[in-house]
Design a protein around this motif. Sequence first.
Motif, mmCIF file in Angstrom:
data_model
loop_
_atom_site.group_PDB
_atom_site.id
_atom_site.type_symbol
_atom_site.label_atom_id
_atom_site.label_comp_id
_atom_site.label_asym_id
_atom_site.label_seq_id
_atom_site.Cartn_x
_atom_site.Cartn_y
_atom_site.Cartn_z
ATOM 1 N N ALA A 121 0.817 -1.184 -0.031
ATOM 2 C CA ALA A 121 -0.173 -0.028 -0.134
ATOM 3 C C ALA A 121 0.973 1.330 0.079
ATOM 4 O O ALA A 121 0.873 2.004 0.940
ATOM 5 N N GLY A 122 1.481 1.394 -0.987
ATOM 6 C CA GLY A 122 2.731 2.431 -1.002
ATOM 7 C C GLY A 122 2.336 3.335 -2.049
ATOM 8 O O GLY A 122 1.384 3.373 -2.749
ATOM 9 N N SER A 123 3.582 4.486 -2.385
ATOM 10 C CA SER A 123 3.180 5.369 -3.024
ATOM 11 C C SER A 123 4.726 5.299 -4.046
ATOM 12 O O SER A 123 4.704 6.431 -4.973
ATOM 13 N N GLY A 124 5.358 4.422 -4.162
ATOM 14 C CA GLY A 124 6.625 4.214 -4.675
ATOM 15 C C GLY A 124 6.528 4.137 -5.990
ATOM 16 O O GLY A 124 5.482 4.173 -6.834
ATOM 17 N N PRO A 125 7.690 4.029 -6.663
ATOM 18 C CA PRO A 125 7.767 3.949 -8.245
ATOM 19 C C PRO A 125 7.224 2.842 -8.727
ATOM 20 O O PRO A 125 7.037 2.883 -10.003
ATOM 21 N N PHE A 126 7.047 1.654 -8.019
ATOM 22 C CA PHE A 126 6.735 0.400 -8.858
ATOM 23 C C PHE A 126 5.578 -0.099 -7.875
ATOM 24 O O PHE A 126 5.500 0.204 -6.765
ATOM 25 N N ARG A 127 4.530 -0.908 -8.307
ATOM 26 C CA ARG A 127 3.314 -1.129 -7.790
ATOM 27 C C ARG A 127 3.720 -2.896 -7.897
ATOM 28 O O ARG A 127 4.439 -3.537 -8.667
ATOM 29 N N LEU A 128 3.149 -3.639 -6.436
ATOM 30 C CA LEU A 128 3.430 -5.143 -6.780
ATOM 31 C C LEU A 128 2.401 -5.811 -7.573
ATOM 32 O O LEU A 128 1.215 -5.567 -7.431
ATOM 33 N N ASP A 129 2.744 -6.761 -8.600
ATOM 34 C CA ASP A 129 1.804 -7.653 -9.179
ATOM 35 C C ASP A 129 1.594 -8.723 -8.536
ATOM 36 O O ASP A 129 0.331 -9.251 -8.627
ATOM 37 N N THR A 130 2.513 -9.553 -8.196
ATOM 38 C CA THR A 130 2.387 -10.761 -7.803
ATOM 39 C C THR A 130 3.513 -11.156 -7.068
ATOM 40 O O THR A 130 4.667 -10.716 -7.115
ATOM 41 N N TRP A 131 3.398 -12.073 -5.725
ATOM 42 C CA TRP A 131 4.546 -12.547 -5.046
ATOM 43 C C TRP A 131 4.268 -13.937 -4.789
ATOM 44 O O TRP A 131 3.281 -14.235 -4.071
ATOM 45 N N GLN A 132 4.918 -14.933 -5.654
ATOM 46 C CA GLN A 132 4.792 -16.361 -5.052
ATOM 47 C C GLN A 132 5.921 -16.749 -4.454
ATOM 48 O O GLN A 132 7.041 -16.722 -4.892
ATOM 49 N N LEU A 177 8.781 -12.736 -7.986
ATOM 50 C CA LEU A 177 7.706 -11.548 -7.442
ATOM 51 C C LEU A 177 8.121 -10.473 -8.458
ATOM 52 O O LEU A 177 9.162 -10.396 -8.839
ATOM 53 N N ARG A 178 7.004 -10.012 -8.893
ATOM 54 C CA ARG A 178 6.822 -8.836 -10.092
ATOM 55 C C ARG A 178 6.278 -7.776 -9.597
ATOM 56 O O ARG A 178 5.334 -7.494 -8.969
ATOM 57 N N ILE A 179 6.931 -6.615 -9.925
ATOM 58 C CA ILE A 179 6.517 -5.097 -9.796
ATOM 59 C C ILE A 179 6.496 -4.406 -11.060
ATOM 60 O O ILE A 179 7.268 -4.720 -11.976
ATOM 61 N N SER A 180 5.542 -3.599 -11.307
ATOM 62 C CA SER A 180 5.413 -2.778 -12.228
ATOM 63 C C SER A 180 5.428 -1.293 -11.950
ATOM 64 O O SER A 180 5.143 -0.755 -11.238
ATOM 65 N N ARG A 181 5.654 -0.495 -13.215
ATOM 66 C CA ARG A 181 5.916 0.835 -13.215
ATOM 67 C C ARG A 181 4.452 1.441 -12.718
ATOM 68 O O ARG A 181 3.475 1.338 -13.050
ATOM 69 N N ASN A 182 4.818 2.461 -11.893
ATOM 70 C CA ASN A 182 3.651 3.260 -11.371
ATOM 71 C C ASN A 182 3.627 4.496 -12.301
ATOM 72 O O ASN A 182 4.410 5.511 -12.138
ATOM 73 N N PRO A 183 2.721 4.607 -13.111
ATOM 74 C CA PRO A 183 2.655 5.853 -14.206
ATOM 75 C C PRO A 183 2.543 7.212 -13.576
ATOM 76 O O PRO A 183 2.785 8.289 -14.318
ATOM 77 N N ASP A 184 2.034 7.070 -12.452
ATOM 78 C CA ASP A 184 1.589 8.458 -11.800
ATOM 79 C C ASP A 184 2.770 8.956 -10.593
ATOM 80 O O ASP A 184 2.466 9.565 -9.769
ATOM 81 N N TYR A 185 3.800 8.086 -10.556
ATOM 82 C CA TYR A 185 5.086 8.448 -9.683
ATOM 83 C C TYR A 185 5.179 10.135 -9.611
ATOM 84 O O TYR A 185 5.494 10.529 -10.753
ATOM 85 N N TRP A 186 5.368 10.452 -8.290
ATOM 86 C CA TRP A 186 5.658 11.808 -8.209
ATOM 87 C C TRP A 186 7.028 12.514 -8.751
ATOM 88 O O TRP A 186 7.240 13.456 -9.071
ATOM 89 N N ARG A 198 8.692 -2.922 -15.939
ATOM 90 C CA ARG A 198 8.514 -3.932 -15.036
ATOM 91 C C ARG A 198 9.957 -4.635 -14.343
ATOM 92 O O ARG A 198 10.774 -4.492 -15.283
ATOM 93 N N VAL A 199 9.695 -4.882 -13.198
ATOM 94 C CA VAL A 199 11.204 -5.518 -12.786
ATOM 95 C C VAL A 199 10.689 -7.100 -12.088
ATOM 96 O O VAL A 199 9.470 -7.193 -11.408
ATOM 97 N N VAL A 200 11.166 -7.967 -12.279
ATOM 98 C CA VAL A 200 11.066 -9.385 -12.013
ATOM 99 C C VAL A 200 12.312 -10.081 -11.124
ATOM 100 O O VAL A 200 13.169 -9.873 -11.595
ATOM 101 N N PHE A 201 11.687 -10.177 -9.996
ATOM 102 C CA PHE A 201 12.631 -11.094 -9.088
ATOM 103 C C PHE A 201 12.389 -12.484 -9.157
ATOM 104 O O PHE A 201 11.326 -12.848 -8.753
ATOM 105 N N ARG A 202 13.462 -13.420 -9.328
ATOM 106 C CA ARG A 202 13.074 -14.756 -9.529
ATOM 107 C C ARG A 202 14.089 -15.370 -8.712
ATOM 108 O O ARG A 202 15.085 -15.185 -8.239
ATOM 109 N N HIS A 203 13.375 -16.586 -7.882
ATOM 110 C CA HIS A 203 14.166 -17.314 -6.875
ATOM 111 C C HIS A 203 15.058 -18.247 -7.427
ATOM 112 O O HIS A 203 14.782 -19.160 -8.395
#
Length: 543
Positions: free
Chosen positions: A204-215, A220-229, A237-242
Amino acid sequence: MNTGNLAGAWLFALLLMFSGGAAQAKTPPDQLIIGMNMNNLLTLDPAAMTGNEVVGIVVNLYDSLIELDPNQLTHVRPALATSWQVNSDDNLLTFQLRQGVTFHSGNPLTAEDVVWSMRRILHLNLAQASVWKSYGFTKENVDQMVRASGPYTVEIELPKANDPKLVLYSLAALGSGSVLDSKTVQSHEKNGDWGNKWLATNEAGSGPFRLDTWQAKDVLRISRNPDYWRGEPKLSRVVFRHFQESQTLRLMVEKGDLDIASNMAVSDINALRQDPDVTVDAVKKGTIYYVAMSMKESHFADAKVREAVRYLIDYQGINKALMPGYGILHQRPIQSGMPATLPNPDYKLDIARAKALLAEAGYPDGFDTTLRVLADQPFLNIAIAVQSTLMQAGIRAKIVTGTGNQIYGAMRERRFDMLVGRGGSGVEPHPHSSLRALVYNPNNSDAARLTNFQGWRTSFYDPQLNSQIDGALLERDAAKQQQDYYAIQQRYDALIPALIPLSQMVDSVVVRNDVHDYQPHPSATTFLRDVYKSAPADGGNTP
């Protein structure tokens, strides 16, 4: 090494060779693919998180009031706060907030969200509360001490005398200073948990990326926040893989299937140093690798036994053979490189001396114990080396491996014998940061639940040492303060502590050369908002 995982790594390599042909794979030009070990990634809740891995994710989902400059850690930069002031009594910090910032939900960010987020840390009393409790905040006083004096003005009053500079460093570096969307989190609250269960796998943030999914232990995938200040991030998108196996990470970096990889074995890192398409970034961090003992366990309550263990660690051998790329020899609780840090005491493996100490303690034939450790490197190799030298003096340590929750969870509950771990904060550029995390223990009762303090976890408690740490923090004469920190380290050493530092962390990250403006942060708060990639020379993949 787990032979099943090793076989899997080689099978994966074969699949890459036979399915990919001669052409090198390319990740999408507007996406960043990061390979890492997620075993210690347990929750995304900023109030409950532990470990460096989660901090690097949380700081890209949330904003904080202020940030530390990765090039000069003592330089505090504006973020959600455009300016701040400290009063003449050094007990009140006032922040003016940036206006027009919205959370990912679309809700406006105001001073009330900042205040609620800080109050939540103390009321939940989870891992990140320990730092703020050391500053005198409690769930009883935080509602009065942290307040909004206007829609965009936040006041933080310090409950006891402190160094406001250190408080600023903590707000900037720990990740627990993340500002949460209070309305969204409260809508997901269950049974008075302040939204903790929901935030474990959501944000529930205001950061540059939003959480898409975490398994968990997968992706874990995060995507661009187009309204970032600050402006729209350059990556979509940034994808973190285990990945558990370092060999798999190396193969995928070489093939171009990963842009960045961390938590790799020394042999694989060294091999990749020869690859012209990648760069290895090595960043020294304040975190310390250590061997810990629980003073609740009768053997280790005896200072002679703890001293024997001190001489049953091959510090030089471990750092030479196992730690290149992971750490450098360090035997003090304050991180190296600070004026306040004493030279290493130069402890060495001394079997004869350790045997004599054990005999004096009443254990001429040694004893049985357990040694907990993450099933990851370099922790496991350190544990095997320590087990071998303990055995030479008759201490028969059974290695118990597991995930971060299983290993550190037992330590947080004070239910362990010995443990190989890594901790010590050190993220704030101040000697107190390391001492608070590794040594300080103002309340040794089980009920205190100072779970983020290694001193509390090991039941190591010395009122005089606590008093010295408190006094050094408040000393305004730089030369006198440095002498105070020298005295603290000398007393800590003389007390035969329950936690033995053996190496200071070096974080080696492998980055492909088409990734730009990726700067690993010494405090683990690596920002991805400005990272971008070169367009493929061959026209390759398109977004």
